[in-house]
Enzyme design. Structure first.
Site, PDB file in Angstrom:
ATOM      1  N   GLU A   1       4.117  -8.175   2.968  1.00  0.00           N
ATOM      2  CA  GLU A   1       4.330  -9.101   4.082  1.00  0.00           C
ATOM      3  C   GLU A   1       3.957  -8.451   5.415  1.00  0.00           C
ATOM      4  OE1 GLU A   1       7.838  -9.786   1.184  1.00  0.00           O
ATOM      5  OE2 GLU A   1       6.417  -8.191   1.702  1.00  0.00           O
TER       6      GLU A   1
ATOM      7  N   VAL B   1       0.850  -1.193   0.000  1.00  0.00           N
ATOM      8  CA  VAL B   1       0.000   0.000   0.000  1.00  0.00           C
ATOM      9  C   VAL B   1       0.883   1.240   0.000  1.00  0.00           C
ATOM     10  CG1 VAL B   1      -1.811   1.286   1.201  1.00  0.00           C
ATOM     11  CG2 VAL B   1      -1.804  -1.223   1.300  1.00  0.00           C
TER      12      VAL B   1
END
EC number: 3.5.4.5
Length: 337
Positions: free
Chosen positions: A99, A85
């Site tokens: 992750e 993001v």
């Protein structure tokens, strides 16, 4: 008799609308039960890549233009998605790695571990490999890190899992606390801010306090939590997740935005209308300025408030009494602040 075809047609329309609505909802799905994952073709861990395109489509990368997806399986059998993001108008160091997103997604759903992980390293989602060093550090701070497996898969090959311990061994000092372990920081709102309803009220600052009580901040002892409200009255929350290596740490606003991305079904950040940060007064690590910068940039109409908290000594003593385990040698275990 002439009305029956119309009734049948009406029922078919309803079924079609229901299917379309379900498909639209599934499009924004970030958590799958074992049965739901099986319907997507993930019948065993080696098939985690079957969900990678869905993950990559959910990534928000307006700056980097590079969409990354991650798919992980917990010991509960549930399968989680992670995406990168970017935040328009903000430096990339504020961005969330796929992750990191996935681990935060696990934390927000109170999972205890991550067993298998697949991270796409190609733009077509056909190649899988090792997470970046920043995220490897994050993963190594989980309690089951030595048993975690990472998928390595060249294009058009079956692939195989490798142990995380081979990639980044011995990154934590002995006795270090672990991510995803259950925590309770025994915090209470300071001053008049605490004079609100009951512990289960729905006020945003109470939700932010609950998030702060889950915060993982063993190194700076600066727990904090954020609660967000969107234009439809839906709320989201997240808490500060600290890394022993400092830089991989994830702030409470980013963690709350993980919850927003995962549960808002595609809403844009400008739909966030209220935000509350709860943190300790005079904390060694304050989140206030960073939170304000992020929210002012991505949600300019958001009403942002900050409330301070402190450790409630009575709650802490009660917590210690309930959770402290003393073995026959007099060692203390099971203690987490």
């Amino acid at each position: 008799m002439a009305q029956r075809p119309n009734l049948l047609s009406h029922l078919q329309d309803l079924v079609t609308k229901f299917k379309n609505m379900t498909m639209a909802q599934d499009r924004f799905k970030f958590v799958f039960t074992a049965n739901e994952a099986a319907l997507e073709g993930v019948t065993d861990p080696i098939r985690l890549p079957n969900l990678i395109r869905k993950a990559m489509c959910l990534a928000r990368a307006p700056i980097s233009k590079y969409k990354v997806g991650a798919v992980g399986r917990a010991s509960s059998g549930r399968v989680y998605l992670g995406v990168n993001v970017d935040f328009p108008g903000l430096p990339l160091h504020h961005s969330i790695h796929a992750e990191q997103f996935l681990v935060t997604n696990l934390a927000l759903n109170y999972e205890k571990d991550l067993c298998k992980l697949a991270v796409a390293i190609s733009t077509d989602g056909l190649e899988f490999g090792t997470p970046c060093g920043n995220c490897l550090q994050f993963l190594m701070e989980m309690s089951n890190a030595l048993d975690m497996k990472i998928l390595s898969k060249p294009k058009h090959e079956a692939g195989s899992f490798s142990s995380l311990r081979l990639l980044l061994p011995n990154v934590l000092p002995k006795g270090s606390p672990f991510l995803l372990e259950k925590r309770y920081n025994c915090l209470t709102l300071s001053g008049s801010a605490g004079e609100i309803c009951s512990l289960d009220c729905s006020h945003l600052k109470r939700r932010a306090l609950a998030a702060a009580n889950n915060s993982f901040s063993p190194y700076t002892e600066s727990p904090s939590g954020v609660a967000l409200l969107d234009n439809d009255g839906n709320w989201y929350r997240g808490w500060y997740i600290e890394s022993v290596a400092s830089n991989p740490s994830l702030g409470p606003v980013q963690a709350a935005l993980v919850d927003f991305v995962a549960r808002s079904r595609g809403k844009m950040f400008n739909k966030i209308v209220q935000a509350v940060l709860v943190e300790k007064n005079n904390a060694s690590v304050s989140q206030e300025r960073t939170a304000k910068i992020i929210l002012d940039t991505i949600a300019p109409n958001c009403d942002f408030k900050v409330f301070h908290c402190s450790v409630d000594c009575a709650k802490r003593l009660k917590y210690l009494r309930e959770t402290l385990v003393i073995d026959t040698l007099g060692d203390y275990t099971g203690l987490h602040y």
